[in-house]
Design a protein around this motif. Structure first.
Motif, PDB file in Angstrom:
ATOM      1  N   ARG A  24       0.810  -1.229   0.000  1.00  0.00           N
ATOM      2  CA  ARG A  24       0.000   0.000   0.000  1.00  0.00           C
ATOM      3  C   ARG A  24       0.839   1.273   0.000  1.00  0.00           C
ATOM      4  NH1 ARG A  24      -3.365  -1.976   5.105  1.00  0.00           N
ATOM      5  NH2 ARG A  24      -1.236  -2.640   5.528  1.00  0.00           N
ATOM      6  N   SER A  25       1.758   1.388   0.948  1.00  0.00           N
ATOM      7  CA  SER A  25       2.548   2.622   1.053  1.00  0.00           C
ATOM      8  C   SER A  25       3.461   2.797  -0.155  1.00  0.00           C
ATOM      9  CB  SER A  25       3.348   2.652   2.355  1.00  0.00           C
ATOM     10  OG  SER A  25       4.191   1.528   2.468  1.00  0.00           O
ATOM     11  N   GLN A  26       3.956   1.704  -0.704  1.00  0.00           N
ATOM     12  CA  GLN A  26       4.807   1.797  -1.898  1.00  0.00           C
ATOM     13  C   GLN A  26       3.994   2.245  -3.113  1.00  0.00           C
ATOM     14  OE1 GLN A  26       8.051   1.586  -2.246  1.00  0.00           O
ATOM     15  NE2 GLN A  26       8.718   0.669  -0.329  1.00  0.00           N
ATOM     16  N   MET A  27       2.771   1.707  -3.246  1.00  0.00           N
ATOM     17  CA  MET A  27       1.926   2.125  -4.366  1.00  0.00           C
ATOM     18  C   MET A  27       1.548   3.600  -4.232  1.00  0.00           C
ATOM     19  SD  MET A  27      -0.520  -1.169  -5.256  1.00  0.00           S
ATOM     20  CE  MET A  27      -1.146  -1.453  -3.592  1.00  0.00           C
ATOM     21  N   ALA A  28       1.202   4.027  -3.013  1.00  0.00           N
ATOM     22  CA  ALA A  28       0.839   5.426  -2.789  1.00  0.00           C
ATOM     23  C   ALA A  28       2.013   6.352  -3.077  1.00  0.00           C
ATOM     24  CB  ALA A  28       0.349   5.614  -1.353  1.00  0.00           C
ATOM     25  N   ALA A  29       3.195   5.967  -2.633  1.00  0.00           N
ATOM     26  CA  ALA A  29       4.385   6.792  -2.879  1.00  0.00           C
ATOM     27  C   ALA A  29       4.674   6.887  -4.372  1.00  0.00           C
ATOM     28  CB  ALA A  29       5.588   6.212  -2.134  1.00  0.00           C
ATOM     29  N   ALA A  30       4.566   5.764  -5.068  1.00  0.00           N
ATOM     30  CA  ALA A  30       4.835   5.756  -6.504  1.00  0.00           C
ATOM     31  C   ALA A  30       3.823   6.614  -7.260  1.00  0.00           C
ATOM     32  CB  ALA A  30       4.819   4.323  -7.033  1.00  0.00           C
ATOM     33  N   TYR A  31       2.532   6.475  -6.918  1.00  0.00           N
ATOM     34  CA  TYR A  31       1.516   7.306  -7.570  1.00  0.00           C
ATOM     35  C   TYR A  31       1.760   8.786  -7.285  1.00  0.00           C
ATOM     36  CZ  TYR A  31      -1.933   3.980  -9.413  1.00  0.00           C
ATOM     37  OH  TYR A  31      -2.596   3.037 -10.163  1.00  0.00           O
ATOM     38  N   THR A  32       2.070   9.127  -6.049  1.00  0.00           N
ATOM     39  CA  THR A  32       2.265  10.532  -5.700  1.00  0.00           C
ATOM     40  C   THR A  32       3.436  11.111  -6.463  1.00  0.00           C
ATOM     41  OG1 THR A  32       1.348  10.128  -3.502  1.00  0.00           O
ATOM     42  CG2 THR A  32       2.614  12.151  -3.801  1.00  0.00           C
ATOM     43  N   HIS A  33       4.529  10.383  -6.506  1.00  0.00           N
ATOM     44  CA  HIS A  33       5.704  10.865  -7.233  1.00  0.00           C
ATOM     45  C   HIS A  33       5.381  11.007  -8.727  1.00  0.00           C
ATOM     46  CE1 HIS A  33       9.859  11.581  -8.267  1.00  0.00           C
ATOM     47  NE2 HIS A  33       9.735  10.658  -9.201  1.00  0.00           N
ATOM     48  N   ALA A  52       6.577  17.061  -8.005  1.00  0.00           N
ATOM     49  CA  ALA A  52       6.294  18.307  -7.285  1.00  0.00           C
ATOM     50  C   ALA A  52       6.088  18.087  -5.791  1.00  0.00           C
ATOM     51  CB  ALA A  52       5.054  18.988  -7.878  1.00  0.00           C
ATOM     52  N   VAL A  53       5.876  16.846  -5.386  1.00  0.00           N
ATOM     53  CA  VAL A  53       5.671  16.517  -3.982  1.00  0.00           C
ATOM     54  C   VAL A  53       6.854  15.667  -3.515  1.00  0.00           C
ATOM     55  CG1 VAL A  53       4.189  15.297  -2.332  1.00  0.00           C
ATOM     56  CG2 VAL A  53       3.159  16.569  -4.237  1.00  0.00           C
ATOM     57  N   GLU A  54       7.391  16.014  -2.360  1.00  0.00           N
ATOM     58  CA  GLU A  54       8.448  15.204  -1.759  1.00  0.00           C
ATOM     59  C   GLU A  54       7.768  13.999  -1.103  1.00  0.00           C
ATOM     60  OE1 GLU A  54      12.237  15.791   1.240  1.00  0.00           O
ATOM     61  OE2 GLU A  54      10.625  17.277   1.242  1.00  0.00           O
ATOM     62  N   VAL A  55       8.189  12.800  -1.472  1.00  0.00           N
ATOM     63  CA  VAL A  55       7.493  11.583  -1.068  1.00  0.00           C
ATOM     64  C   VAL A  55       8.417  10.660  -0.280  1.00  0.00           C
ATOM     65  CG1 VAL A  55       6.169   9.603  -1.882  1.00  0.00           C
ATOM     66  CG2 VAL A  55       6.126  11.724  -3.190  1.00  0.00           C
ATOM     67  N   ARG A  56       7.885  10.138   0.817  1.00  0.00           N
ATOM     68  CA  ARG A  56       8.578   9.122   1.604  1.00  0.00           C
ATOM     69  C   ARG A  56       7.591   7.995   1.889  1.00  0.00           C
ATOM     70  NH1 ARG A  56       9.634  14.013   3.616  1.00  0.00           N
ATOM     71  NH2 ARG A  56      11.798  14.682   3.754  1.00  0.00           N
ATOM     72  N   SER A  57       8.131   6.800   2.101  1.00  0.00           N
ATOM     73  CA  SER A  57       7.289   5.695   2.569  1.00  0.00           C
ATOM     74  C   SER A  57       8.114   4.864   3.533  1.00  0.00           C
ATOM     75  CB  SER A  57       6.781   4.846   1.400  1.00  0.00           C
ATOM     76  OG  SER A  57       7.834   4.109   0.816  1.00  0.00           O
ATOM     77  N   ALA A  58       7.410   4.225   4.457  1.00  0.00           N
ATOM     78  CA  ALA A  58       8.090   3.428   5.472  1.00  0.00           C
ATOM     79  C   ALA A  58       7.105   2.444   6.083  1.00  0.00           C
ATOM     80  CB  ALA A  58       8.668   4.337   6.559  1.00  0.00           C
ATOM     81  N   GLY A  59       7.662   1.509   6.848  1.00  0.00           N
ATOM     82  CA  GLY A  59       6.829   0.518   7.504  1.00  0.00           C
ATOM     83  C   GLY A  59       7.219   0.321   8.954  1.00  0.00           C
TER      84      GLY A  59
END
Length: 149
Positions: A29-38, A44-51
Motif C-alpha cells: 500500500r505505502s509503496q503504491m501510494a508513494a509511486a503514484y504521488t511521485h 512536485a511533492v516530496e514523497v517518503r514511505s516506510a513501515g
C-alpha cells in the motif's frame, strides 16, 4: 554582489508539499501510494514511505499491479519507519500501522483504511491500487497540483 537567500529555487522548495506513507510492511500500500504521488505530481511533492515492520522485498502482486499502470516499483526497498521521516513530512498518511506511528503536534495525519495486499494475488490488489490512486489524485487536487498523466 551578495545573493539573496531566497532565490526562486529556495522559495519553491520551501513551498513544496511533503508526504510520508506508512503501512506495516512498506511492501504494498505505502509503496503504491508513494509511486503514484511521485508519478502523478511530476515530482512536485516530496514523497517518503516506510513501515513499522518492513518486509524483505516489495509485494510481487503490488509490483505487477503498478506495472499495469506503467509505474515500475521493482527497484524500491521496504524501509523502517523513523522519527526523522515523520518530522521531515508535512502530511503522514497511515494505512493500518495502528499506534506504531509516532505522533508530532503540527503534523497533518490521515488514516487511509485499505485492505492489506499481503498474500493476495494481483486480482485482489487492483481495487486497492485503484482506491489509492483516487485518494492520491484527491490530495493533489486539494494542493492544486495538476496531475501528470
Amino acid at each position: 554582489m551578495t545573493e539573496t537567500p531566497e532565490t526562486p529555487e529556495i522559495a519553491e522548495t520551501a513551498a513544496r508539499h511533503s508526504v510520508l506513507y506508512v503501512c506495516v510492511h512498506n511492501a504494498g500500500r505505502s509503496q503504491m501510494a508513494a509511486a503514484y504521488t511521485h508519478h502523478l505530481s511530476g515530482g512536485a511533492v516530496e514523497v517518503r514511505s516506510a513501515g513499522s515492520a518492513p518486509a524483505d522485498s516489495i509485494n510481487p502482486a503490488a509490483r505487477e499491479a503498478m506495472l499495469e499502470e506503467g509505474i515500475d516499483i521493482s527497484a524500491e526497498q521496504p524501509k523502517v519507519l523513523t522519527t526523522d521521516a515523520v518530522i521531515a513530512s508535512d502530511v503522514v498518511i497511515t494505512m493500518g500501522c495502528g499506534d506504531t506511528c509516532p505522533y508530532y503536534p503540527g503534523k497533518r495525519y490521515e488514516d487511509w483504511v485499505l485492505d492489506d495486499p499481503a498474500g493476495q494475488g494481483v486480482e485482489a490488489v487492483r481495487p486497492i491500487r485503484d482506491e489509492i490512486k483516487t485518494r492520491v489524485l484527491a490530495m493533489l487536487a486539494e494542493w492544486e497540483i495538476e496531475p501528470v498523466r
